[in-house]
Design a protein around this motif. Structure first.
Motif, PDB file in Angstrom:
ATOM      1  N   VAL A  77       0.843  -1.202   0.000  1.00 39.07           N
ATOM      2  CA  VAL A  77       0.000   0.000   0.000  1.00 39.07           C
ATOM      3  C   VAL A  77       0.879   1.252   0.000  1.00 39.07           C
ATOM      4  O   VAL A  77       0.628   2.215  -0.729  1.00 39.07           O
ATOM      5  CB  VAL A  77      -0.948   0.010   1.219  1.00 39.07           C
ATOM      6  N   ALA A  78       1.931   1.237   0.825  1.00 40.60           N
ATOM      7  CA  ALA A  78       2.843   2.389   0.875  1.00 40.60           C
ATOM      8  C   ALA A  78       3.553   2.569  -0.460  1.00 40.60           C
ATOM      9  O   ALA A  78       3.795   3.691  -0.920  1.00 40.60           O
ATOM     10  CB  ALA A  78       3.870   2.203   1.988  1.00 40.60           C
ATOM     11  N   THR A  84       2.228   4.001  -4.922  1.00 37.05           N
ATOM     12  CA  THR A  84       1.582   2.863  -4.278  1.00 37.05           C
ATOM     13  C   THR A  84       1.399   1.718  -5.262  1.00 37.05           C
ATOM     14  O   THR A  84       1.065   1.918  -6.426  1.00 37.05           O
ATOM     15  CB  THR A  84       0.216   3.260  -3.685  1.00 37.05           C
ATOM     16  N   ALA A  85       1.634   0.490  -4.792  1.00 38.87           N
ATOM     17  CA  ALA A  85       1.517  -0.686  -5.645  1.00 38.87           C
ATOM     18  C   ALA A  85       0.158  -1.358  -5.509  1.00 38.87           C
ATOM     19  O   ALA A  85      -0.212  -2.188  -6.335  1.00 38.87           O
ATOM     20  CB  ALA A  85       2.624  -1.687  -5.303  1.00 38.87           C
ATOM     21  N   LEU A  86      -0.584  -0.988  -4.483  1.00 39.07           N
ATOM     22  CA  LEU A  86      -1.829  -1.686  -4.167  1.00 39.07           C
ATOM     23  C   LEU A  86      -2.929  -0.695  -3.816  1.00 39.07           C
ATOM     24  O   LEU A  86      -2.759   0.126  -2.908  1.00 39.07           O
ATOM     25  CB  LEU A  86      -1.588  -2.652  -2.989  1.00 39.07           C
ATOM     26  N   VAL A  87      -4.050  -0.785  -4.570  1.00 40.70           N
ATOM     27  CA  VAL A  87      -5.239   0.016  -4.246  1.00 40.70           C
ATOM     28  C   VAL A  87      -6.340  -0.979  -3.892  1.00 40.70           C
ATOM     29  O   VAL A  87      -6.978  -1.562  -4.788  1.00 40.70           O
ATOM     30  CB  VAL A  87      -5.680   0.902  -5.434  1.00 40.70           C
ATOM     31  N   PRO A  88      -6.562  -1.253  -2.599  1.00 43.83           N
ATOM     32  CA  PRO A  88      -7.542  -2.270  -2.208  1.00 43.83           C
ATOM     33  C   PRO A  88      -8.904  -2.032  -2.862  1.00 43.83           C
ATOM     34  O   PRO A  88      -9.426  -0.915  -2.866  1.00 43.83           O
ATOM     35  CB  PRO A  88      -7.613  -2.108  -0.684  1.00 43.83           C
ATOM     36  N   GLY A  89      -9.457  -3.117  -3.438  1.00 48.26           N
ATOM     37  CA  GLY A  89     -10.759  -3.029  -4.087  1.00 48.26           C
ATOM     38  C   GLY A  89     -10.685  -2.620  -5.537  1.00 48.26           C
ATOM     39  O   GLY A  89     -11.692  -2.684  -6.258  1.00 48.26           O
ATOM     40  N   ARG A 122      -5.678 -10.783  -8.516  1.00 46.78           N
ATOM     41  CA  ARG A 122      -6.811  -9.925  -8.883  1.00 46.78           C
ATOM     42  C   ARG A 122      -7.973 -10.105  -7.912  1.00 46.78           C
ATOM     43  O   ARG A 122      -8.582  -9.142  -7.450  1.00 46.78           O
ATOM     44  CB  ARG A 122      -7.278 -10.251 -10.309  1.00 46.78           C
ATOM     45  N   GLN A 123      -8.303 -11.374  -7.603  1.00 47.06           N
ATOM     46  CA  GLN A 123      -9.417 -11.648  -6.691  1.00 47.06           C
ATOM     47  C   GLN A 123      -9.149 -11.087  -5.309  1.00 47.06           C
ATOM     48  O   GLN A 123     -10.041 -10.527  -4.657  1.00 47.06           O
ATOM     49  CB  GLN A 123      -9.671 -13.159  -6.619  1.00 47.06           C
ATOM     50  N   TRP A 124      -7.909 -11.226  -4.888  1.00 40.57           N
ATOM     51  CA  TRP A 124      -7.539 -10.723  -3.542  1.00 40.57           C
ATOM     52  C   TRP A 124      -7.689  -9.206  -3.475  1.00 40.57           C
ATOM     53  O   TRP A 124      -8.279  -8.668  -2.530  1.00 40.57           O
ATOM     54  CB  TRP A 124      -6.103 -11.136  -3.248  1.00 40.57           C
ATOM     55  N   ILE A 125      -7.202  -8.491  -4.479  1.00 41.28           N
ATOM     56  CA  ILE A 125      -7.303  -7.025  -4.476  1.00 41.28           C
ATOM     57  C   ILE A 125      -8.754  -6.603  -4.610  1.00 41.28           C
ATOM     58  O   ILE A 125      -9.222  -5.684  -3.915  1.00 41.28           O
ATOM     59  CB  ILE A 125      -6.448  -6.418  -5.615  1.00 41.28           C
TER      60      ILE A 125
END
Length: 884
Positions: A77-78, A84-89, A122-125
């Protein structure tokens, strides 16, 4: 074992860096763990094994490439240097998915993710990127990116004052320095040489502390001083003399990258006020300004007081502002009308390199485009340091080189000066307007007269072109060298040798000349009443609201990455340390906070870097030989305990640099002779253990100053505007052979495009950025310049004349004078005989066929000419060029 890293989730044990490779290889070979039907996909069970297997080689373990650590959800996330490498959802907005789908992660040559693994990500994010355990602190905090092993590197630990070692040769211990050196020498069965003779020590000290040879008066005084502390008294006299500041300022100006011009273009614009910083350095060193304050003034002199709102600037405030010239030494091609972002960012980059090499002794510039390859310094560290200067050096609000200055006045003083100058400027403007109108009237009358008497068909042309009189007037009023093609044609047709500028009109009309003289006198009188405000070449924040700073991907300003806050390299701070600045009026306070961090007693590098630099200047080799690089890729210290003792001693002595010089030059190690010993040479061939003094060649500036000094030509006038240099038709760069041209080298103009030829030959650096450590070369051109160059010939002639003038009527007396001037000793009988033989041969050659029949006047001239040749020989001797 490699450095230890903390894993996440079920892999929470500490694993050596090498173990990660085995884990990754195993995970790559095994099928991805699938979540039971209906069970959520979590980071720990399904995602972490994929990322460590496929991406852990670059983004976990020993190196964290691009600032991205894949071992924790919080770290994703950081993000890293690209954001940022991860945008939840939102998998499609997550940089992790974009890079994986594009085949960029992992890079070519590595086993990529298969479709099943991509689907898991993909499913996890999409599900919000769930994790089984509560979030740990994000890894984007700089301190979290550095291991304890990183911090335990010798240069990154605060210096601790060691105990002075016990040695057998206590009789040779004059200062603690001797004990540390003897401890290593005695391990090899060695000790110091005996002390050098007094005359040798005098010459060594004078060159070391003043950059000049001792005068005959200094020699006589020291040799006649029989007090037990005669040497100590000599040291105090030399440290107290103004020549000390000039000598050691030259060393610091190398570190600062000082020059009197901007560089970049052929124009190489001069910096009219840069010399004020040079003078400040000289004064600061002569006054022994504590090194911690010396650093603070150069980094944040403008933030040390509320000078803008003061009623009047105090001398202390002016001093502080002048010191920030340190931050304006970088080459700067951003002139008015020529400002490109590439150049702006280059100025910033060079400034960061100067700051980091001067005060940290690290190669921070290596982290501009990627993580440092050797030291634990990330791009984020680099741009966090750059953010400290963002309010002053902002590419989006860039000020050209000549505009980026500091008024030497408070706001109240500036307002008062403006009020005072305004009516004067209005009166001058009125006078200039009157002169322009009046000049135009005389020009029109002259043009009308020219057209009236022209033998050409002027009348028809004037009728066809009613603008002809005005066009002709403009052509004739223009400087003949600057006329356009059309203006040249007009002038040639009607008035080929006429110029209607002020000079031409004055010759044409006595009435105009008289009136012009009165107007110019009135303008000069009014202008003399103006109160100028000096524009210091220094640096201040544009305001107290700086823009955000971002990591630049691969150093490209068109590819901004993650936002970074102002800060310092994490490896040099405690894990919980925060960089906190106190904003002030129109300033962020960031540079003052940086200076405060640097000068803290527990800072690992500031004191070490400076005492190592001082040691290198005295002994020719640093305790850490790579003076500008105390990091992993630099050399190890030869005497680490001594380095730490000197660093702590600098702080214990209230940061007095003169105290460090004193303890060094009073040591037995410094006073010993250079006598050769075969056993010592075998045991310590490079002189690292300092079992004997190592003679060193003087640098280019010292050679020039010493030659002028012994020739009696050196001008010791201090401070002020630099002496200009001149490029001759043969492309050599020289100074005039007059009082101004014979000032000490530190006062010569440093033009990046016109480097003094003699300095080029003797390794004086051209300041592209800065020069914390000079190179030393021995090339044939040096000998040619000293034997045949115009400077050497001029110095030899003056030296020869001085020897004849001061040495009396005998050759022995003249020889004694020459040797005392050049070598601080008397010649031996063999040397006297050799000089006499040389003089005889040169005189005979000068007399030619006249020989014995020559007149007394001819013989006297031949003897003088002979001494010019002998002086040139002595100036080329190793004994003059080297300090023993």
């Amino acid at each position: 074992m490699g450095r230890l890293l903390t894993n996440a989730g079920s892999m929470s044990c500490l694993l050596a860096a090498g173990v990660w490779v085995a884990i990754a290889a195993t995970a790559a070979a095994e099928p991805t763990a699938a979540a039971p039907p209906g069970a959520p996909i979590t980071f720990e069970k399904q995602v972490a094994p994929i990322l460590t297997a496929r991406c852990g080689k670059c983004h976990a373990g020993d190196k964290i490439e691009a600032g991205l650590d894949v071992r924790r959800r919080a770290a994703l996330v950081a993000g890293g240097d690209s954001g940022t490498a991860l945008v939840p959802g939102k998998p499609d907005e997550s940089l992790l998915i974009k890079r994986v789908d594009a085949g960029e992660m992992p890079p070519d040559g590595e086993t990529g993710l298969d479709e099943k693994e991509k689907q898991v990500l993909r499913q996890w994010i999409a599900a919000g990127a769930p994790a089984e355990k509560a979030e740990e602190p994000p890894l984007d905090a700089p301190a979290a990116r550095v291991s304890e092993e990183d911090r335990n590197f010798w240069a990154f630990r605060p210096p601790v004052r060691p105990e002075m070692p016990t040695v057998r040769g206590q009789d040779r211990v004059r200062t603690p320095i001797d004990a540390f050196l003897l401890a290593k020498l005695e391990e090899q069965g060695l000790s110091f040489n005996c002390d050098a003779p007094k005359a040798v020590l005098l010459r060594r000290l004078c060159f070391d502390l003043h950059g000049l040879p001792p005068t005959p008066e200094q020699l006589d005084e020291f040799l006649a001083d029989s007090r037990p502390d005669a040497y100590e008294q000599l040291v105090e006299r030399l440290l107290a003399a103004p020549r000390y500041g000039e000598r050691w300022a030259r060393h610091w100006l190398d570190v600062a990258g000082y020059a009197d011009s901007d560089g970049y273009l052929d124009a190489d614009h001069p910096r009219p006020e840069a010399w004020r910083y040079r003078d400040w350095v000289i004064r600061a060193l002569n006054d022994d300004v504590p090194y911690d304050r010396f650093v603070c003034q150069q980094l944040a002199g403008d933030e040390l007081s509320d000078w803008r709102r003061a009623e009047k600037l105090t001398p202390r405030m002016i001093d502080d502002l002048t010191a920030t010239g340190f931050l304006r030494t970088a080459s700067d091609g951003t002139y008015t009308g020529y400002i490109e972002k590439t150049e702006c960012y280059q100025v910033i980059s060079d400034t960061i390199q100067i700051v980091s090499s001067a005060f940290l002794g690290l190669t921070m510039q290596c982290a501009r485009c990627h993580a440092h390859k050797y030291d634990p310094i990330s791009q984020r560290d680099y741009y966090a340091l750059q953010a400290i200067f963002g309010a002053a050096l902002d590419p989006e609000r860039w000020q050209s080189s000549e505009v980026r200055t500091i008024p030497m006045a408070s706001e109240a003083q500036q307002a008062a000066v403006k009020d005072h100058n305004q009516p004067i400027d209005e009166r001058v403007a009125a006078l200039q307007k009157y002169k322009a109108q009046w000049t135009e009237r005389y020009q029109k009358e002259a043009v009308a007269e020219i057209l009236a008497r022209s033998e050409n068909a002027a009348a028809p042309e004037a009728a066809a072109d009613p603008k002809l009189p005005e066009t002709l007037r403009e052509a004739l009023a223009t400087n003949p060298k600057k006329r356009s093609t059309e203006q040249q044609k007009l002038a040639e047709r009607y008035a080929p040798n006429v110029s209607l500028g002020e000079e031409g009109l004055s010759k044409r009309s006595p009435e105009y000349a008289e009136e012009l003289k009165k107007v110019k006198a009135a303008v000069a009188a009014e202008s003399a009443l103006r109160q100028p405000i000096v524009a210091l070449r220094g640096l201040v924040d544009v305001d107290d609201a700086p823009r955000e700073t971002h990591v630049l991907i691969r150093g490209d300003f068109e590819k901004p990455g993650a936002k970074v806050e102002p800060g310092v390299p994490a490896v040099l701070t405690a894990p919980d340390a925060k960089f906190a600045a106190q904003p002030g009026y129109k300033t962020t306070g960031r540079r003052r906070a940086l200076a405060g961090w640097l000068t803290a007693p527990d800072h690992p590098l500031l004191a070490r870097t400076q005492v190592n630099r001082i040691w290198q200047r005295h002994f020719g080799r640093g305790i850490v030989p790579t003076v500008a690089n105390l990091g992993h890729s630099g050399s190890q210290p030869s005497h680490p305990e001594l380095l730490d003792w000197l660093a702590t001693e600098l702080m214990r002595q209230a940061w007095s640099q003169k105290a460090i010089h004193r303890v060094i030059v009073l040591s037995t190690a410094y006073r010993q002779s250079s006598d050769y010993n075969e056993r010592k040479a075998a045991a310590d061939p490079d002189g690292i253990l300092l079992s004997a003094w190592r003679p060193s060649r003087v640098d280019g500036e010292t050679l020039r100053d010493a030659a002028l000094a012994v020739a009696g030509k050196l001008n010791l006038e201090m401070y002020g505007s630099p002496t200009p240099v001149d490029r001759r038709t043969d492309s050599s760069v020289v100074t005039a052979d007059d009082a101004a041209g014979n000032r000490r080298s530190i006062y010569l103009m440093v033009r990046r495009s016109q480097h003094l030829t003699m300095f080029d030959l003797f390794d004086t650096p051209v300041m592209e950025i800065n020069c914390p450590q000079r190179n030393e070369s021995i090339v044939p051109l040096q000998a040619l310049a000293l034997l045949n160059g115009p400077f050497a010939e001029s110095a030899a002639k003056a030296l020869g004349e001085r020897v004849v003038r001061e040495g009396g009527a005998t050759v022995d007396g003249q020889c004694d004078t020459a040797y005392r001037l050049l070598f601080a000793r008397l010649p031996t009988a063999a040397e006297r005989a050799a000089i006499a033989k040389l003089l005889e041969a040169c005189a005979a050659e000068a007399l030619g066929e006249a020989g014995a029949a020559a007149t007394a006047e001819q013989k006297s001239a031949a003897a003088a000419a002979a001494w010019n040749q002998a002086a040139l020989v002595l100036l080329n001797s190793n004994e003059f060029l080297y300090v023993d």
